[in-house]
Design an enzyme around this catalytic site. Structure first.
Site, PDB file in Angstrom:
ATOM      1  N   LYS A  41       5.010  -7.673   4.444  1.00  0.00           N
ATOM      2  CA  LYS A  41       6.326  -7.183   4.869  1.00  0.00           C
ATOM      3  C   LYS A  41       6.961  -8.180   5.839  1.00  0.00           C
ATOM      4  CE  LYS A  41       8.506  -2.951   6.694  1.00  0.00           C
ATOM      5  NZ  LYS A  41       8.250  -1.611   7.284  1.00  0.00           N
ATOM      6  N   SER A  45      10.517   2.199   4.986  1.00  0.00           N
ATOM      7  CA  SER A  45      11.201   0.922   4.981  1.00  0.00           C
ATOM      8  C   SER A  45      10.408  -0.192   4.288  1.00  0.00           C
ATOM      9  CB  SER A  45      11.491   0.496   6.417  1.00  0.00           C
ATOM     10  OG  SER A  45      10.290   0.260   7.117  1.00  0.00           O
ATOM     11  N   SER A  72       7.045   4.748   6.937  1.00  0.00           N
ATOM     12  CA  SER A  72       7.521   3.574   6.198  1.00  0.00           C
ATOM     13  C   SER A  72       6.501   2.922   5.267  1.00  0.00           C
ATOM     14  CB  SER A  72       8.061   2.524   7.173  1.00  0.00           C
ATOM     15  OG  SER A  72       9.318   2.911   7.654  1.00  0.00           O
TER      16      SER A  72
END
Lengths: 422, 92
Positions: A28, A103, A127
């Site tokens: 990420k 997210s 997330s």
């Protein structure tokens, strides 16, 4: 068509040997990678290149993994759909008209689509678990303090953890084995005794396991999601587990408490983005406050501005006691409710998300509606507990996730239970 | 109705505190959204006072010199530098 799962595709080689040798991992884009830009999905950091690796990236390399790129995400982790990214939305590989969740949407989409074997996400209020549920893969949010946050660009540091996303429970547990463990550079990490590896716990043995189902986390869920949820609970029962209902009255206030705390921490953490040491310069006209305000107008997207402003408001004189102090009370209450529930259950089960994946664009105009979708995931972060999302069937072809929550540092228990639900 | 009415002026004040410039359309949009969100947050009033039971323990380490970033590394991401320093806006 590309899913737009990656912001930057770049190969970072790991050691020749190790438990993850030959495996590809997507990271990420809020996790620092030395020499490879780390944008947090924000224009503010579009050109930011970290001078050091996050501890988890060092551990991936030492374990022999090959990093294949940096994945798309809601800006600074602020979103439930990956649509607040300054680099455009990611599409859900199961149905490209839908969001992948957020997210960590790019990480989950990359794994679901086979663009990486495994991925790192971060979970501040769901997330990792939300995109795992929406994309039909497995995601684990570890207990606060199990995994180092050194090199993670902070959003709400009392809530967030880095964790694994994988196609299977065993795969996620193997990656967690590499990530977990104390780090001198993160004083909140703990040394945790492990009887065996987390991967070994994925043995599918739930005979005698006691599952608590918090009724509050079923309220308001989509009927199809509930059908899928009860099917998987019945399946676990047939394997020797038992279930009973439990009550967590405090979680009615979890979304409010979560957003007040997360926004407050964000308003402080994101103060560092002033366009001087990194980021978009606000120029040199006027005084420094004017320059900083211009930098932040240009560099931040709408959702980040909303959260920074609301956090500033919640901490400001006259409102601190009304919002921030009450949210801390709620957080303590939620911890106690979970402690009580675990006195009579080994794990707690609920749908990860109360609804199937949204259509792209559906939730952008109404931030409050988007916040409410996090009802089942945020209580876990407020209580510092571990949780896994594991695929549990579908609604009209759209993935449903089962969330299993464990007691503090009870990762082996939730891995074991999740492996029986696969 | 929210107990905490929010108008564009209030949003502008908070934006000043947070050092974020906003244009007129953002001010109006945020005022409407903040009214909804703060109205929802008002339910925190119902939360009872709860004493924290957490035993917090200090985690200490010896204060020893260790390697940090070089000056060059620290400056690499700055939009502007001058003579080996960050260049910032005027402070007055």
């Amino acid at each position: 068509m590309s899913l737009n799962a990656f912001i930057t595709e770049e190969t970072i080689d790991g050691a020749d040997e190790g438990p993850l040798a030959g495996r590809t991992v997507a990271v990420k884009d809020n996790i620092s990678t030395e020499g490879v830009r780390t944008t947090c999905g924000s224009e503010m950091l579009e050109e930011y290149v970290p001078p050091y690796d996050a501890t988890v990236v060092e551990r991936l390399k030492e374990a022999g993994a090959t990093v294949v790129g940096k994945t798309n995400m809601d800006e600074f982790g602020m979103g439930t759909t990956t649509e607040t990214s300054a680099f455009g939305p990611t599409k859900n590989p199961v149905d490209e008209s839908r969001v992948p969740g957020g997210s960590s949407g790019g990480s989950a989409a990359a794994v679901a689509d086979g663009q990486a074997d495994l991925a790192l996400g971060t979970d501040t209020g769901g997330s990792i678990r939300c995109p795992a549920a929406f994309c039909g893969v497995v995601g684990i949010k570890p207990t606060y303090g199990l995994v180092s946050r050194y090199g993670l660009v902070a959003y709400a540091n009392s809530l967030e953890q880095i964790g694994p996303i994988a196609p299977t429970v065993e795969g996620a547990a193997e990656l967690l084995d590499v990530l977990a463990g104390p780090d001198k550079r993160d004083a909140t990490t703990r040394e945790v005794e492990r009887e065996s590896s987390y991967a070994d716990a994925a043995d599918g043995d739930v005979d005698g396991l006691s599952i608590g189902v918090p009724t509050e986390l079923l309220d308001g869920a989509d009927d199809g999601v509930l059908d899928a949820f009860w099917d998987v609970v019945a399946d676990l029962e047939s394997q020797g587990a038992t279930y009973h209902e439990v009550n967590l009255p405090s979680v009615e206030h979890a979304v409010q408490a979560y957003y007040v705390i997360a926004m407050s921490e964000a308003s402080s953490n994101l103060a560092r983005f002033d366009g001087v040491r990194y980021g978009v310069s606000g120029g040199y006209e006027g005084n420094w406050n004017e320059s900083f305000a211009r930098s932040r107008e240009e560099g931040f997207g709408a959702e980040v501005k909303r959260r920074v402003l609301l956090g500033t408001y919640a901490l400001s004189a006259g409102y601190h006691d009304k919002y921030y102090a009450k949210a801390q009370d709620a957080r303590e209450w939620i911890k106690r409710d979970f402690d009580d529930a675990f006195s009579e259950a080994d794990v707690l089960a609920s749908p990860t998300m109360p609804v199937p994946p949204f259509e792209l664009g559906e939730s952008l105009d109404d931030p409050l509606q988007m916040y409410l979708a996090d009802a089942n995931t945020v209580p876990v972060n407020l209580a510092n507990l571990p949780a896994v999302s594991v695929p549990a069937g579908d609604v009209d072809g759209l993935p449903v996730g089962l969330q299993l929550v464990g007691p503090k540092f009870g990762e082996a228990t939730i891995v074991r239970a999740a492996s029986a639900a696969e | 109705m929210s107990e905490t009415p929010v108008d564009a002026e209030e949003v502008r004040h908070v934006a000043d505190l947070a050092r974020v410039d906003l244009d007129e359309s953002e001010l109006e949009e945020f005022a409407a959204q903040f009214a909804d969100i703060l109205d929802y947050f008002d339910a925190l009033d119902e939360v009872p006072e709860v004493e924290s039971e957490t035993d917090l323990v200090n985690v200490m380490r010896p204060d020893e010199v260790r390697e940090g970033l070089t000056q060059e590394e620290a400056l690499r991401n700055a939009p502007e530098t001058e003579d080996g320093y960050f260049k910032g806006p005027r402070v007055s």
